[in-house]
Design an enzyme around this catalytic site. Structure first.
Site, PDB file in Angstrom:
ATOM      1  N   HIS A  20       1.387  -7.014  50.593  1.00  0.00           N
ATOM      2  CA  HIS A  20       2.962  -7.353  50.409  1.00  0.00           C
ATOM      3  C   HIS A  20       3.051  -7.777  48.709  1.00  0.00           C
ATOM      4  CE1 HIS A  20       6.748  -9.827  51.185  1.00  0.00           C
ATOM      5  NE2 HIS A  20       6.899  -8.573  50.796  1.00  0.00           N
ATOM      6  N   ASP A  28       3.927   8.836  33.670  1.00  0.00           N
ATOM      7  CA  ASP A  28       3.711  10.140  33.031  1.00  0.00           C
ATOM      8  C   ASP A  28       2.388  10.539  32.256  1.00  0.00           C
ATOM      9  OD1 ASP A  28       3.762   9.023  30.523  1.00  0.00           O
ATOM     10  OD2 ASP A  28       6.156   9.081  30.388  1.00  0.00           O
ATOM     11  N   HIS A  97      10.273  -1.154  28.194  1.00  0.00           N
ATOM     12  CA  HIS A  97       9.125  -0.343  28.281  1.00  0.00           C
ATOM     13  C   HIS A  97       7.751  -1.095  28.153  1.00  0.00           C
ATOM     14  CE1 HIS A  97       6.465   3.095  28.691  1.00  0.00           C
ATOM     15  NE2 HIS A  97       6.221   3.072  27.495  1.00  0.00           N
ATOM     16  N   TYR A 119       9.111   8.117  29.271  1.00  0.00           N
ATOM     17  CA  TYR A 119       9.513   6.984  30.045  1.00  0.00           C
ATOM     18  C   TYR A 119       9.544   7.564  31.454  1.00  0.00           C
ATOM     19  CZ  TYR A 119      10.386   5.526  25.414  1.00  0.00           C
ATOM     20  OH  TYR A 119      10.711   5.363  24.255  1.00  0.00           O
ATOM     21  N   ALA A 120       8.809   8.668  31.816  1.00  0.00           N
ATOM     22  CA  ALA A 120       9.129   9.055  33.435  1.00  0.00           C
ATOM     23  C   ALA A 120       7.902   8.265  34.329  1.00  0.00           C
ATOM     24  CB  ALA A 120       8.914  10.684  33.381  1.00  0.00           C
ATOM     25  N   ASN A 121       8.234   6.827  34.298  1.00  0.00           N
ATOM     26  CA  ASN A 121       7.255   5.997  34.869  1.00  0.00           C
ATOM     27  C   ASN A 121       7.959   5.131  35.825  1.00  0.00           C
ATOM     28  OD1 ASN A 121       5.097   6.712  32.872  1.00  0.00           O
ATOM     29  ND2 ASN A 121       6.735   5.689  31.433  1.00  0.00           N
TER      30      ASN A 121
END
Length: 130
Positions: A20, A28, A97, A119-121
């Protein structure tokens, strides 16, 4: 053979070992991966696999209670969440970021995709199934 969508053994094992609040990062191709977390490199070519595809497979096995994306991803998308964020079971929280990259140090695993969109994270925080 497994009956669920996720076939990658290391990724499936990493999800099964989560407790948990533990975090998995889907990143990316350019996201720096710190030395601590398990590195699962799925990148084959630019764009393959995409973050959306890996996210869908991970969500088929992982209970998510919280998700985090960089504010810059929202800004880059004109103030909206990136399209792949619609697959998340919860509304993602945003952070800078730089803070996102700091949090990756505490992740159990970082999954590198072939995604070449800046920034595709996303950080996925494990929930409980009961």
């Amino acid at each position: 053979m497994k009956r669920t969508a996720l076939l990658h053994a290391d990724l499936s094992r990493a999800i099964a070992a989560l407790g948990h609040g533990d975090m998995i990062v889907i990143g990316d191709a350019g996201l720096p991966i710190p030395p601590g977390p398990l590195r699962i490199d799925l990148a084959v070519t630019p764009g393959l696999p995409a973050v959306a595809d890996v996210l869908a497979a991970v969500l088929s096995e992982m209970q998510v209670e919280r998700a985090l994306v960089a504010t810059e991803a929202v800004e880059r998308a004109g103030g909206a969440l990136p399209g792949w964020a619609g697959a998340l079971p919860v509304a993602p929280q945003t952070l800078s970021h730089e803070e996102f990259k700091r949090l990756t140090r505490d992740a159990r695993a970082v999954v590198r995709t072939g995604e070449c969109t800046p920034y595709a994270n996303v950080i996925l925080c494990a929930g409980v199934t009961f």
